[in-house]
Write an enzyme that holds these catalytic residues in place. Structure first.
Site, PDB file in Angstrom:
ATOM      1  N   THR A   1       4.308  -3.594  -4.132  1.00 24.92           N
ATOM      2  CA  THR A   1       3.982  -4.315  -2.903  1.00 24.92           C
ATOM      3  C   THR A   1       3.033  -3.532  -2.016  1.00 24.92           C
ATOM      4  O   THR A   1       2.127  -4.074  -1.406  1.00 24.92           O
ATOM      5  CB  THR A   1       5.287  -4.598  -2.131  1.00 24.92           C
TER       6      THR A   1
ATOM      7  N   THR B   1       9.006  -0.735  -5.456  1.00 22.79           N
ATOM      8  CA  THR B   1      10.257  -0.127  -4.993  1.00 22.79           C
ATOM      9  C   THR B   1      11.436  -0.336  -5.945  1.00 22.79           C
ATOM     10  O   THR B   1      12.374   0.442  -5.912  1.00 22.79           O
ATOM     11  CB  THR B   1      10.658  -0.688  -3.614  1.00 22.79           C
ATOM     12  N   ASP B   2      11.381  -1.373  -6.790  1.00 24.73           N
ATOM     13  CA  ASP B   2      12.567  -1.690  -7.592  1.00 24.73           C
ATOM     14  C   ASP B   2      13.038  -0.502  -8.429  1.00 24.73           C
ATOM     15  O   ASP B   2      14.224  -0.214  -8.497  1.00 24.73           O
ATOM     16  CB  ASP B   2      12.291  -2.887  -8.515  1.00 24.73           C
TER      17      ASP B   2
ATOM     18  N   LYS C   1      17.672   2.867  -4.378  1.00 25.44           N
ATOM     19  CA  LYS C   1      17.447   1.627  -3.628  1.00 25.44           C
ATOM     20  C   LYS C   1      18.792   0.935  -3.466  1.00 25.44           C
ATOM     21  O   LYS C   1      19.410   0.552  -4.446  1.00 25.44           O
ATOM     22  CB  LYS C   1      16.463   0.719  -4.367  1.00 25.44           C
TER      23      LYS C   1
END
Lengths: 618, 431
Positions: free
Chosen positions: B103, B178-179, B255
């Protein structure tokens, strides 16, 4: 007198759905604040690397925003910390109903868009909005010189969108506080074609649309739940969007003022063009920020011990004073655009966007400010020639410089600028920001498109016809007061009050006449919610107060900012009836109703009294 | 992509996506631009961008006529794969921004809403105008959604970092989805000993929105990259406010939320630092490896044939057996202190003399302890590795890949696993 005037109306009405548009939060308020979130928004370049002028303007202005987060009405979606859920189907169906009522062509698939808004009123930096219907029409009755005439206005679009945050306050232009509970409440936006010709017509159209929406019985009620934006342009002028006209009564004034404003500005532009022809050096100032800044002079020293209280106070608190020469502008600042609003006021609004209180200019009455000596010094410092004007501002250095730069560029504009303006309570409008460009709208990819199905369409057909409501009202009231209530924003409240068993005439008179007369007498009727009015009238229904006491109770409620059931306790407004009344009449030896009423007008019902008196006489 | 009917009509009328058209329905006529259909929705609805900017879908059967018109023809963007990479000044003073997608490095095609990666430095600076003031050079490695990353990509990143540090740089900022950022962070932590900061950064809100966290995260990451903290770290929002970022240790970060800005947390410990981007200030909270202390060593050997298995109530023995059978080692995510259902212990026994079986916990927080309950003791007897460890499942998983590639036998694997390599194991927990 057609000046190529084009007026379009955009009406926004909150829908009374159970949940918000893109999450399962309640739309009904809860005052329990559970936390505060601090966020920044930044201007985002479009795909061509351009930043929307309106967006850039706002991002320069307000760096940090504070959001109050309330229990039950706010969740991570409002906090922009969770993607939106599916679009609320209750709102979609209601939107489709409105499309049907306005005879619009319903789209086959709804696409939710993001409209860039970075004044902080949306945590995400955009507002979600979607068109449901296109090209509708509304028939309405227009009155021209006492003659009624059937007219029709085109409806360009019917959209469902999310409401923005409520603004709580601003502190030195630094942190702006918002409340998150309002964000995401569904709104319907109805935009007419720009075929309205004058203020009266604009008002009538707004009134008719409001009427039609209220007939669904599914609109939110109360202050701020409906508001009108106006798009106005005069031939040779520019498209100007005027935001947030909440009161129907103001529409005419706003429209007329704006037409005058643009007409006058067109004339002023001609004068400016001439000035700029004679003084080509002004063009350089437009192109070169540095040179422009050189024209701004700090004059704080002149104001040590000034006679102007206002400036004295500011200077003593460490603020600075700056002055700037405006070649050829003498006499132009003072041109009146419409009553009590001059070209100088127009420029002052630009200065205000930079956090200043306003400007002082050369066409003002200097005596009024007690600035005679200072001004003659300024004339020397700025090396003013007879035709030149000047502007003085007071504030922080950076604010002053950016404000003067902005004011300078606006002052020498040779055409009417496209602007977004805000209406105030007097029907004047004030500059907010440039008109947003087309780079502003792009798809909301987090929400899947919604295919309109036959079952949705048939569900949306089910709405009460306006005639049904009209017939119901006229069965309860005479033509005069009935006609008023049908056109009233309080129509639904009236129907609800009647359901509660309150006498229709009393309900209607309270909703219409009483409130208007309280407003006329200077009472802040906005403090009364519909619930408050209902509570007061229930006291009447239950014979706790007399009819005559209703307005007095409402006044007390406004004064004390309290609920009817609390205010009544020590107000002395309780009705005296039955044995108590009988006792009173005997004790005071009252022989006729009139003399009783002189003393106990608010507490005694005259019919009951006359009955008791005649019984006693027997 | 549109359905057959729409495709045929557009072909017949020689209309392309992005063309301006006039479209007629029975009732009305609409001017607009044909939009491509992306992702979901009814393929037989044509998406028209009206002149007011709104998109609407109109079903093909309701279109009476459509024709191309003069006017605003919008070329839809072609993504070019050109790379813009040059050393401009003294490389030692520059921060290298490496891109691998996600992103943070994405841009939006505003007319369609399609997201595409920012490829060039120019595009990056367009998204982050503040970068102009920084001494940076950028290099886009690839553009992947982080869920599609594999151990091969970790190696590729590590090699690129090695090249850049060898060329000279002040620090590295790695833009990443980020995942799976915490997997990559763990992998790089085991593979690289670094003399300069290596800071991973991502965004939880897309870059098109004014509220995106990308700007603050990146600016904070740049501060971290200029700092004294020469470790592999992850720099992300610390709270839901736009006030400061946390700098997390690469092996301890995870996360922990699907969508919040502050999704990343340090597990079983404290972050290394708080970073206040507006004040250009860094506040140290925990000890760290200082700049220049370590010489650059990059060892990218991994054995990716490791399974990460979530154990659940009623799990069948043959399912677990088959999973372990197909891999050279397995990390189990057990319950509580590190338990698995008793019936599965025999499966462990069956494999544990040939393959390493490692345990971690579904509770994420807290230390494993295989002494407290009988099941734990049985698991230890069965040869499970992990007693008294406080690693995250992902850090253990990537570590096992590393251990398998660096050991000749099971004893050595166990030894590597139980040794703290890069902060993945802490012996004391204060919270």
């Amino acid at each position: 007198m057609d000046k190529g005037i084009k007026i379009g109306l955009e009406l926004h009405q909150r829908l009374a759905t159970k949940n918000k548009l893109f999450c399962r939060c309640s739309t009904k308020g809860n005052e329990e604040k559970i936390k505060e979130i601090k966020r920044k928004l930044h201007a985002v370049p479009s795909e061509l690397g351009q930043i929307d002028p309106a967006a850039l303007f706002e991002s320069k202005k307000a760096p940090l925003h504070k959001y109050d987060f309330y229990k039950g009405t706010c969740c991570l979606v409002e906090a922009d910390d969770e993607p939106p859920h599916e679009m609320n189907s209750e709102a979609v169906i209601l939107g489709l109903t409105i499309c049907n009522m306005l005879n619009a062509e319903i789209v086959d698939e709804i696409h939710v868009m993001r409209k860039t808004v970075i004044d902080g009123s949306n945590t995400s930096g955009f507002q979600r909005t979607a068109i449901l219907g296109l090209n509708g029409k509304l028939k309405y009755e227009n009155e021209i010189e006492g003659r009624k005439e059937e007219k029709e206005i085109g409806i360009q679009t019917i959209a469902i969108e999310e409401e923005s945050c409520g603004i709580i306050g601003e502190q030195k232009g630094e942190i702006e506080s918002f409340r998150l509970d309002r964000l995401g409440i569904p709104l319907v936006e109805i935009a007419t074609t720009p075929d309205i010709k004058n203020g009266r017509e604009a008002r009538t159209v707004a009134e008719q649309i409001g009427l039609m929406l209220r007939a669904t019985g599914k609109m939110m009620r109360g202050i701020g739940t409906i508001r009108q934006d106006l798009n106005i342009s005069v031939s040779g002028g520019a498209r100007v969007e005027i935001k947030g006209v909440q009161d129907l009564d103001l529409i005419e004034t706003v429209v007329e003022n704006e037409i005058k404003r643009q007409t006058r500005l067109i004339e002023i532009c001609e004068k400016i063009k001439k000035i700029r022809e004679i003084r080509p050096e002004l063009d350089d100032l437009f192109e070169n920020e540095y040179v422009l800044e050189q024209c701004i002079k700090e004059v704080t020293e002149l104001f040590n011990g000034t006679g102007s209280k206002l400036i004295k106070k500011s200077v003593e608190s460490g603020k600075s004073v700056f002055a700037m020469k405006f070649p050829g502008m003498k006499g132009i600042f003072g041109i009146e655009l419409y009553p009590d609003y001059r070209y100088g006021s127009e420029l002052s609004d630009y200065a205000k966007t930079q956090g200043l209180g306003g400007i002082i200019h050369s066409d003002e009455n200097i005596e009024k400010y007690n600035l005679k000596n200072e001004v003659s010094e300024i004339v020397k410092i700025l090396k003013l020639e007879p035709n030149d004007g000047w502007i003085v501002v007071v504030g922080e250095k950076e604010q002053c410089i950016s404000a003067l730069k902005l004011v300078f560029k606006r002052a020498y504009e040779t055409k009417v600028p496209e602007e977004t303006r805000r209406a105030d309570l007097q029907g004047k409008t004030h500059y907010m920001r440039p008109l947003p460009g087309s780079a502003r709208m792009y798809p909301e990819t987090d929400v899947a498109p919604i295919r309109i199905t036959d079952s949705m369409l048939s569900e949306s057909q089910d709405y009460p016809s306006f005639e049904e409501i009209e017939n119901r009202v006229y069965s309860l009231l005479n033509r005069e007061i009935g006609g008023k209530i049908i056109r009233s924003e309080k129509l639904n409240l009236f129907l609800e009050l009647v359901e509660e068993g309150i006498n229709p005439v009393v309900a209607a008179v309270t909703c219409e006449d009483t409130l208007k007369s309280l407003k006329r007498d200077g009472f802040e009727i906005a403090k009364l919610s519909e619930e408050d009015i209902k509570e007061a009238l229930l006291l009447y229904r239950d014979e706790k107060i007399t009819k005559a006491a209703i307005p007095e109770l409402l006044k007390e409620m406004i004064k004390r900012n309290g609920h009817a059931n609390e205010v009544i306790k020590d107000s002395g407004l309780f009705r005296i009836s039955g044995e108590e009344l009988k006792g009173l009449i005997i004790k005071e030896n009252i022989k006729d109703v009139q003399s009783l009423m002189v003393k106990y007008r608010l507490n005694v019902d005259p019919q009951e009294a006359s009955k008791i008196i005649s019984e006693l006489k027997k | 992509m549109y359905g057959e009917k729409i495709k045929k009509i557009l072909e017949f009328k020689k209309i392309k996506e992005g063309d301006a058209v006039i479209l007629k329905t029975e009732r009305n006529e609409y001017k607009g631009i044909i939009m491509p259909r992306i992702g979901y929705g009814d393929k037989e609805c044509l998406i028209l961008k009206l002149t007011n900017g709104y998109n609407v879908g109109i079903e093909v059967n309701r279109i009476i006529d459509i024709k191309k018109t003069e006017g605003d023809i919008v070329p839809l963007r072609n993504v070019s794969q050109t790379e813009d990479y040059k050393i401009k000044g003294n490389p030692e003073e520059e921060i290298v921004i490496l891109g691998c997608g996600g992103t943070i490095a994405s841009k939006i095609e505003y007319r369609t809403g399609a997201v595409y990666p920012a490829i060039t430095t120019e595009e990056l600076i367009q998204s982050f105008p503040q970068l102009k003031e920084k001494k940076i050079r950028t290099r886009m490695l690839f553009s992947l959604l982080s869920e599609n990353m594999t151990p091969k990509h970790w190696t590729q990143i590590a090699n690129a970092i090695k090249e850049e540090i060898e060329k000279g740089c002040k620090g590295i900022v790695l833009m990443h989805g980020t995942d799976t950022m915490h997997y990559t962070a763990a992998a790089l932590s085991y593979m690289i000993k670094t003399p300069v900061p290596i800071v991973m950064v991502g965004a939880q809100r897309s870059s098109d929105r004014g509220s995106s966290d990308n700007m603050m995260n990146l600016m904070s990451a740049l501060i971290a990259a200029e700092s004294d903290i020469a470790e592999i770290t992850v720099c992300m929002h610390a709270t839901e406010n736009d006030d400061y970022c946390y700098l997390h240790r690469g092996t301890k970060v995870r996360k922990m939320h699907t969508s919040r800005r502050d999704a990343f947390k340090t597990i079983n410990g404290n972050p290394i630092a708080r970073i206040y981007p507006d004040e250009d200030r860094i506040e140290i909270i925990s000890s760290y490896e200082k700049r220049g202390k370590n010489k650059l060593i990059v060892d990218t050997e991994l054995n990716p044939n490791v399974a990460l298995i979530y154990v659940y109530p009623g799990m069948k023995t043959d399912v677990l057996d088959s999973l372990i059978e197909h891999h050279e080692g397995a990390v189990l995510i057990g319950t509580g202190l590190g338990h698995i259902p008793t019936q599965l212990i025999d499966v462990i026994k069956k494999h544990s003399d040939k393959k390493p079986i490692v345990i971690s916990s579904q509770t994420i927080n807290g230390r494993l302890n295989m002494n407290v309950y009988e099941t734990g003791r049985q698991m230890q007897d069965a040869g499970v590795i992990g007693h008294l460890m406080d690693w995250t499942p992902e850090a253990a998983f990537v570590k096992l890949m590393y251990a398998l590639a660096h050991a000749d036998n099971l004893i050595e694997v166990r030894k590597i696993m139980e040794t703290n390599l890069s902060g993945e194991i802490t012996e004391r927990n204060e919270e």
